[in-house]
Design a protein around this motif. Structure first.
Motif, PDB file in Angstrom:
ATOM      1  N   PRO A 139       6.082  61.887  -0.036  1.00  0.00           N
ATOM      2  CA  PRO A 139       6.118  61.442  -1.431  1.00  0.00           C
ATOM      3  C   PRO A 139       6.012  59.930  -1.518  1.00  0.00           C
ATOM      4  CG  PRO A 139       8.315  62.047  -0.694  1.00  0.00           C
ATOM      5  CD  PRO A 139       7.373  62.482   0.385  1.00  0.00           C
ATOM      6  N   PRO A 140       5.465  59.401  -2.639  1.00  0.00           N
ATOM      7  CA  PRO A 140       5.296  57.945  -2.762  1.00  0.00           C
ATOM      8  C   PRO A 140       6.632  57.211  -2.843  1.00  0.00           C
ATOM      9  CG  PRO A 140       4.819  59.012  -4.843  1.00  0.00           C
ATOM     10  CD  PRO A 140       4.999  60.123  -3.843  1.00  0.00           C
ATOM     11  N   ILE A 141       6.654  56.051  -2.239  1.00  0.00           N
ATOM     12  CA  ILE A 141       7.823  55.165  -2.292  1.00  0.00           C
ATOM     13  C   ILE A 141       7.320  53.755  -2.573  1.00  0.00           C
ATOM     14  CG2 ILE A 141       9.740  54.160  -1.000  1.00  0.00           C
ATOM     15  CD1 ILE A 141       9.801  56.695   0.698  1.00  0.00           C
ATOM     16  N   ILE A 142       7.912  53.077  -3.554  1.00  0.00           N
ATOM     17  CA  ILE A 142       7.552  51.689  -3.870  1.00  0.00           C
ATOM     18  C   ILE A 142       8.623  50.780  -3.288  1.00  0.00           C
ATOM     19  CG2 ILE A 142       7.141  50.000  -5.685  1.00  0.00           C
ATOM     20  CD1 ILE A 142       6.287  52.280  -7.507  1.00  0.00           C
ATOM     21  N   THR A 143       8.215  49.844  -2.442  1.00  0.00           N
ATOM     22  CA  THR A 143       9.171  48.898  -1.859  1.00  0.00           C
ATOM     23  C   THR A 143       9.138  47.533  -2.539  1.00  0.00           C
ATOM     24  OG1 THR A 143       7.547  48.286  -0.165  1.00  0.00           O
ATOM     25  CG2 THR A 143       9.112  50.036   0.389  1.00  0.00           C
ATOM     26  N   SER A 144       7.974  47.144  -3.070  1.00  0.00           N
ATOM     27  CA  SER A 144       7.886  45.842  -3.734  1.00  0.00           C
ATOM     28  C   SER A 144       6.628  45.761  -4.583  1.00  0.00           C
ATOM     29  CB  SER A 144       7.878  44.696  -2.710  1.00  0.00           C
ATOM     30  OG  SER A 144       6.692  44.729  -1.937  1.00  0.00           O
ATOM     31  N   ILE A 145       6.638  44.837  -5.541  1.00  0.00           N
ATOM     32  CA  ILE A 145       5.443  44.502  -6.313  1.00  0.00           C
ATOM     33  C   ILE A 145       5.284  42.995  -6.275  1.00  0.00           C
ATOM     34  CG2 ILE A 145       5.552  46.517  -7.821  1.00  0.00           C
ATOM     35  CD1 ILE A 145       6.787  44.737  -9.971  1.00  0.00           C
ATOM     36  N   SER A 146       4.047  42.533  -6.232  1.00  0.00           N
ATOM     37  CA  SER A 146       3.815  41.093  -6.163  1.00  0.00           C
ATOM     38  C   SER A 146       2.507  40.734  -6.873  1.00  0.00           C
ATOM     39  CB  SER A 146       3.761  40.639  -4.710  1.00  0.00           C
ATOM     40  OG  SER A 146       3.511  39.249  -4.631  1.00  0.00           O
ATOM     41  N   PRO A 147       2.580  39.798  -7.821  1.00  0.00           N
ATOM     42  CA  PRO A 147       3.807  39.181  -8.317  1.00  0.00           C
ATOM     43  C   PRO A 147       4.570  40.123  -9.252  1.00  0.00           C
ATOM     44  CG  PRO A 147       1.929  38.366  -9.553  1.00  0.00           C
ATOM     45  CD  PRO A 147       1.364  39.237  -8.461  1.00  0.00           C
ATOM     46  N   ALA A 148       5.777  39.750  -9.594  1.00  0.00           N
ATOM     47  CA  ALA A 148       6.603  40.590 -10.465  1.00  0.00           C
ATOM     48  C   ALA A 148       6.441  40.203 -11.925  1.00  0.00           C
ATOM     49  CB  ALA A 148       8.069  40.492 -10.056  1.00  0.00           C
ATOM     50  N   HIS A 149       5.399  39.458 -12.218  1.00  0.00           N
ATOM     51  CA  HIS A 149       5.122  39.015 -13.589  1.00  0.00           C
ATOM     52  C   HIS A 149       3.639  38.705 -13.670  1.00  0.00           C
ATOM     53  CE1 HIS A 149       4.687  34.969 -11.971  1.00  0.00           C
ATOM     54  NE2 HIS A 149       5.752  35.253 -11.238  1.00  0.00           N
ATOM     55  N   GLY A 150       3.093  38.684 -14.888  1.00  0.00           N
ATOM     56  CA  GLY A 150       1.696  38.320 -15.035  1.00  0.00           C
ATOM     57  C   GLY A 150       1.111  38.758 -16.355  1.00  0.00           C
ATOM     58  N   PRO A 151      -0.089  38.249 -16.685  1.00  0.00           N
ATOM     59  CA  PRO A 151      -0.770  38.593 -17.936  1.00  0.00           C
ATOM     60  C   PRO A 151      -1.669  39.811 -17.756  1.00  0.00           C
ATOM     61  CG  PRO A 151      -1.968  36.860 -16.843  1.00  0.00           C
ATOM     62  CD  PRO A 151      -0.798  37.176 -15.960  1.00  0.00           C
ATOM     63  N   LYS A 152      -2.309  40.218 -18.831  1.00  0.00           N
ATOM     64  CA  LYS A 152      -3.232  41.343 -18.783  1.00  0.00           C
ATOM     65  C   LYS A 152      -4.384  41.058 -17.816  1.00  0.00           C
ATOM     66  CE  LYS A 152      -6.095  39.755 -22.644  1.00  0.00           C
ATOM     67  NZ  LYS A 152      -6.598  40.047 -23.993  1.00  0.00           N
ATOM     68  N   ASN A 153      -4.848  42.111 -17.149  1.00  0.00           N
ATOM     69  CA  ASN A 153      -5.983  42.080 -16.223  1.00  0.00           C
ATOM     70  C   ASN A 153      -5.710  41.316 -14.930  1.00  0.00           C
ATOM     71  OD1 ASN A 153      -7.594  43.617 -17.986  1.00  0.00           O
ATOM     72  ND2 ASN A 153      -8.243  41.779 -19.087  1.00  0.00           N
ATOM     73  N   ALA A 154      -4.510  40.785 -14.773  1.00  0.00           N
ATOM     74  CA  ALA A 154      -4.174  40.151 -13.499  1.00  0.00           C
ATOM     75  C   ALA A 154      -4.034  41.229 -12.427  1.00  0.00           C
ATOM     76  CB  ALA A 154      -2.876  39.363 -13.629  1.00  0.00           C
ATOM     77  N   LEU A 155      -4.354  40.883 -11.190  1.00  0.00           N
ATOM     78  CA  LEU A 155      -4.225  41.841 -10.091  1.00  0.00           C
ATOM     79  C   LEU A 155      -2.810  41.809  -9.544  1.00  0.00           C
ATOM     80  CD1 LEU A 155      -7.576  41.342  -8.149  1.00  0.00           C
ATOM     81  CD2 LEU A 155      -7.006  43.078  -9.850  1.00  0.00           C
ATOM     82  N   ASP A 156      -2.253  42.990  -9.336  1.00  0.00           N
ATOM     83  CA  ASP A 156      -0.896  43.113  -8.822  1.00  0.00           C
ATOM     84  C   ASP A 156      -0.926  44.017  -7.597  1.00  0.00           C
ATOM     85  OD1 ASP A 156       1.704  42.031  -9.902  1.00  0.00           O
ATOM     86  OD2 ASP A 156       2.316  44.064  -9.362  1.00  0.00           O
ATOM     87  N   THR A 157      -0.145  43.665  -6.587  1.00  0.00           N
ATOM     88  CA  THR A 157      -0.093  44.444  -5.352  1.00  0.00           C
ATOM     89  C   THR A 157       1.202  45.240  -5.294  1.00  0.00           C
ATOM     90  OG1 THR A 157      -1.424  42.806  -4.167  1.00  0.00           O
ATOM     91  CG2 THR A 157      -0.143  44.344  -2.837  1.00  0.00           C
ATOM     92  N   ILE A 158       1.067  46.541  -5.101  1.00  0.00           N
ATOM     93  CA  ILE A 158       2.217  47.434  -4.961  1.00  0.00           C
ATOM     94  C   ILE A 158       2.313  47.856  -3.497  1.00  0.00           C
ATOM     95  CG2 ILE A 158       3.285  49.596  -5.717  1.00  0.00           C
ATOM     96  CD1 ILE A 158       1.559  49.431  -8.250  1.00  0.00           C
ATOM     97  N   MET A 159       3.416  47.528  -2.868  1.00  0.00           N
ATOM     98  CA  MET A 159       3.634  47.888  -1.470  1.00  0.00           C
ATOM     99  C   MET A 159       4.575  49.079  -1.373  1.00  0.00           C
ATOM    100  SD  MET A 159       1.782  45.705   0.162  1.00  0.00           S
ATOM    101  CE  MET A 159       2.352  46.008   1.843  1.00  0.00           C
ATOM    102  N   GLY A 160       4.363  49.896  -0.365  1.00  0.00           N
ATOM    103  CA  GLY A 160       5.232  51.053  -0.181  1.00  0.00           C
ATOM    104  C   GLY A 160       4.640  52.020   0.818  1.00  0.00           C
ATOM    105  N   SER A 161       4.805  53.314   0.574  1.00  0.00           N
ATOM    106  CA  SER A 161       4.263  54.352   1.448  1.00  0.00           C
ATOM    107  C   SER A 161       4.006  55.603   0.624  1.00  0.00           C
ATOM    108  CB  SER A 161       5.238  54.662   2.593  1.00  0.00           C
ATOM    109  OG  SER A 161       6.482  55.143   2.071  1.00  0.00           O
ATOM    110  N   GLY A 162       3.267  56.537   1.233  1.00  0.00           N
ATOM    111  CA  GLY A 162       2.989  57.799   0.556  1.00  0.00           C
ATOM    112  C   GLY A 162       1.920  57.710  -0.502  1.00  0.00           C
TER     113      GLY A 162
END
Length: 406
Positions: A31-54
């Protein structure tokens, strides 16, 4: 023909085996697990990285949402997803669903604006040019005109710069690095210490020459002259609808009214604090920042004042109701078309917003995150143009930041 058959069988068997392995590699290990997001803030259409597993390595097999608003996955791997921030996401949890199983991660703070460096190279200089190809030295205050141009009081070079809507930067008046009180054509005229600036409806630019204790006027054809003398070491200037100039400064801690004849002996208010910035509220009342006592004041018709936001003599950064919110050395002020007041909260390196109901929020925190090299020394000058675009003088980095709201 008989010798050919084994070869064909082996090839088909090999290809089939490859397909099977490929399908297995696309399937999440759990099953999916989220360990972090980076950055934790931002405007529309900004790229965000979600780290985790599954996660699924097939982008479309991952359903991602910010605060319940779905968004698109740009690229996918078993332990990493790169996604776009959806428009008007608001603040809330990031969620990833794979094969019916959902993981919820950290909260994301949505920024209802985009911010970028509009002008300035990020190092001290005096070169004209476009956008980041122009260099500046310590821009402190900024003001727009009706045509979308910006005028910057550039204290480090002791000049006034003009920036067009296309970000073309040029010297309007003053001698680079020179001091004086010479009037005349813009590039010949001199200032003692060009610090504050505002414009009127006719396209004239007014400059608070703080070390000369006067106001200078620059006409649309570039001629510089004395407009008023004995000004209150003007760190803030604003023009009202009747053509009356108001200036504020810490030397006399007063608001001074200067009429169309340049007479400057009418003191609207004397303060016990150290006044710095000035604007009008939605009702035309004079609003000033008191940097010494960390409050925002409204000037009453009888010359008295009352605090509309902040706690007297208490510095900090707390949002909320006007009488409990805290500021730290507030500098320049600006008002938008809806009557909201924006504060360059220099001590907190932030832009704060006072809504018409008095609620104080932090619009932009830690402004150095948006600069070229994170050397921002604190918010000093701000203005809002006719298109509701906010501009900030990045004094420490010598750039101008542009903030466009959703």
């Amino acid at each position: 023909m008989k010798p050919v058959y084994p070869v064909i069988i082996i090839a088909v068997s090999f290809i089939g085996g490859c397909k099977k392995d490929s399908k297995q590699s696309d399937s999440p290990s759990g099953p999916p697990i989220i360990t972090s997001i980076s950055p934790a803030h931002g405007p529309k259409n900004a790229l965000d990285t979600i780290m985790g597993s599954g996660f699924s390595s097939t982008a479309g097999a991952n359903a991602v949402s910010f605060n319940g608003k779905p968004t698109s996955v740009v690229s996918a791997g078993a332990d990493r997803l790169i996604v776009k921030v959806p428009e008007r996401a608001g603040d809330g949890e990031v969620a990833v669903t794979v094969n019916g199983a959902t993981a919820r991660g950290p909260r994301f703070r949505y920024e209802a604006f985009s911010i970028n460096v509009f002008a300035g190279a990020g190092y001290l200089g005096w070169t004209d040019g476009t956008g980041t190809h122009a260099s500046m030295a310590t821009p402190v205050n900024i003001a727009p005109d009706g045509a979308g141009n910006l005028y910057v009081a550039e204290a480090g070079n002791n000049i006034i710069r003009k920036i067009t809507p296309e970000a073309v930067v040029s010297r309007l008046a003053g001698g680079i690095g020179k001091q004086g009180t010479t009037d005349g054509p813009g590039l010949i005229a001199l200032f003692k210490y060009a610090y504050s600036v505002c414009t009127d409806r006719l396209g004239n630019v007014y400059v608070g020459d703080v070390d000369a204790y006067n106001i200078r006027k620059i006409t649309p054809d570039g001629m510089v002259s004395i407009y008023a003398v004995r000004a209150v070491r003007p760190t803030g200037l604003i023009m009202d609808g009747n053509g009356t100039l108001l200036c504020v400064g810490p030397s006399y801690d007063a608001v001074q009214r200067i009429n169309t004849a340049g007479q400057s002996n009418d003191v609207v208010m004397n303060s016990i604090g150290s006044l710095w910035g000035i604007t009008f509220d939605a009702n035309g009342n004079i609003i000033v920042s008191d940097q010494q006592y960390h409050v925002i004041r409204r000037v009453m018709p009888d010359g008295s004042s009352n605090i509309i936001a902040g706690v007297f003599l208490k510095a900090g950064q707390i949002d909320g109701k006007a009488d409990t919110a805290l500021f730290n050395t507030p500098k320049a002020l600006a008002t938008d078309k809806d009557g909201n007041i924006y504060v360059a909260d220099q001590g907190n390196n932030a832009i704060r917003k006072i809504a018409t109901d008095g609620t104080v929020t932090t619009l932009i925190s830690n402004i150095s995150r948006y600069t070229l090299d994170s050397s921002f020394s604190g918010a000093w000058g701000i203005c809002i143009d006719n298109n509701n675009i906010l501009y900030i003088t990045n004094t420490g980095e010598s750039t101008i930041l542009k903030v466009v709201f959703d």
